[in-house]
Enzyme design. Sequence first.
Site, short mmCIF file in Angstrom:
data_model
loop_
_atom_site.label_atom_id
_atom_site.label_comp_id
_atom_site.label_asym_id
_atom_site.label_seq_id
_atom_site.Cartn_x
_atom_site.Cartn_y
_atom_site.Cartn_z
N GLY A 122 0.82 -1.20 0.00
CA GLY A 122 0.00 0.00 0.00
C GLY A 122 0.86 1.26 0.00
O GLY A 122 1.06 1.85 -1.05
N SER A 152 4.74 -5.46 -3.71
CA SER A 152 4.54 -4.03 -3.77
C SER A 152 5.24 -3.32 -2.61
O SER A 152 6.44 -3.49 -2.42
CB SER A 152 3.04 -3.73 -3.80
OG SER A 152 2.80 -2.43 -4.24
N TYR A 153 4.51 -2.52 -1.80
CA TYR A 153 5.15 -1.82 -0.69
C TYR A 153 5.61 -2.80 0.39
O TYR A 153 6.36 -2.42 1.30
CB TYR A 153 4.23 -0.76 -0.09
CG TYR A 153 4.98 0.25 0.75
CD1 TYR A 153 5.68 1.30 0.15
CD2 TYR A 153 5.02 0.14 2.13
CE1 TYR A 153 6.39 2.21 0.92
CE2 TYR A 153 5.72 1.05 2.91
CZ TYR A 153 6.41 2.08 2.29
OH TYR A 153 7.12 2.98 3.05
N ASP A 201 3.47 -4.86 -15.43
CA ASP A 201 3.13 -3.88 -14.41
C ASP A 201 3.87 -2.58 -14.68
O ASP A 201 5.10 -2.58 -14.79
CB ASP A 201 3.52 -4.43 -13.03
CG ASP A 201 3.31 -3.42 -11.90
OD1 ASP A 201 2.44 -2.56 -12.04
OD2 ASP A 201 4.04 -3.53 -10.89
N HIS A 236 0.84 -6.48 -11.81
CA HIS A 236 1.35 -6.17 -10.47
C HIS A 236 1.11 -7.31 -9.49
O HIS A 236 1.99 -7.65 -8.70
CB HIS A 236 0.66 -4.89 -9.98
CG HIS A 236 1.22 -4.33 -8.72
ND1 HIS A 236 2.47 -3.77 -8.64
CD2 HIS A 236 0.70 -4.23 -7.47
CE1 HIS A 236 2.70 -3.35 -7.41
NE2 HIS A 236 1.64 -3.62 -6.68
#
Length: 467
Positions: free
Chosen positions: A89, A185-186, A386, A438
């Site tokens: 996020g 991701s994060y 992505d 992603h």
Amino acid sequence: MWTRVWRCLWLVVTLMLYRAGGVVLGGVEVGEYLKDRVVGLPGQPKVSFEQYAGYVTVNTNDGRALFYWLMEATHTASSKPLVLWLNGGPGCSSVAYGASEEIGPFRINKTATSLYINPYSWNKLANLIFLESPAGVGFSYTNTSSNLKDTGDERTAEDSLIFLVKWFARFPQYKYREMYITGESYAGHYIPQLAKKIYEYNKRLSKPFINLKGFMVGNAVTDDYYDNLGTVNYWWSHAMISDQTYHSILRNCNFRLEDTSPTCDSFISYAMNQEFGNIDQYSIYTAPCGKSSGDGKKSSTRFKKSLLTLRGYDPCTESYAEKYYNRADVQKALHANITGISYSWTACSDILIRNWQDSDFSILPIYKELIEASGLRIWMYSGDADSVVPVTATRFSLKRLNLTVKSHWYPWYYSKQVGGWTEEYQGLTFATIRGAGHEVPLFRPKAALQLFKSFLSGQNLPANPTV
């Protein structure tokens, strides 16, 4: 023989006492984890594995508690490793993404009335635990409202470590079990930071019970400078932006600074609003969702903040999760929302994303430290479709590690077709997944399962098309 009989009788009596209110032996409540057992979810098909869900308090003073969901392996769970999955996020739910649309055993139908089986679930190979972290994400909560505006990388890592220590006390059968951390991701921040915390914690113990063996991160946020540079390079090399805009961004954007200039922002905004067109930035070759996402993708005034808003968000499939997990009967089955949270369950917390505090500019120093000192198995992978945290960004960052190549770049296979490409370095393996966006397991589930299988086994990805 009589020894076995007495053991069986002891187990039966223990379970009976537990059901009557629990039994305490030596100061420890036997079978405490059984309180978290999930008998079944509304609309769930029959399954062969056990599930557990509930809360672990990580800060008593502030009233912070993290929600987890454990889905044990489909076969011989007692001999399978434990895998913790984290979404990023920052502020997005591992239940919404990892569990419900990527690697978990269930998928939610469009009307949010029932579940169906994911044939490529990773719990075929491991026991999976999904953690909603930090507090304020999903069902995880804090009784101190200011926590939602002063959370960052450091607290998230510290709370996650405390969660694990307390969770293993509740589930002693998993102590000393091989454990891995995965995510995307994060979580490119969360996972190495947590791995470092565990490594440092274990050094203080004579017999560490968190038997962390390695971690694997997909489309990972790694280094602000190289991530941003690699992202713009991806946009240009995939014909998403013009030559003029590409060179204007490079001339006017200093990605070594924490914040970009208004001039830089204007070119980034022009690229995203005028030149991208109506595409799914998480998977540039698939059709976009028809509804407005409302996630601020096109309105962010800062490039870095814009990327933070983008990461971890899928505008269509998350809507099924939001309908399902806001159902009272679902929450009751999961032992969730026991305190009556004042807001609805959402896939991502806007307030956390907007107010995220400390964020390491680069995670590369942690990689260097862990590669040199820990002996952990470390893999990074990238879905090559992505454009949010693209493969070029990860490759730019990896180059800065200056690792020695062990197995040079080659295509890897699954189902007799090229799954992607991979290169093994001293201390780290990198792989791409061809055609994946992603959320790699969402777009290429069968290839992702092969990737996970190879990672767990510590073997190179298959180099021939017979697999």
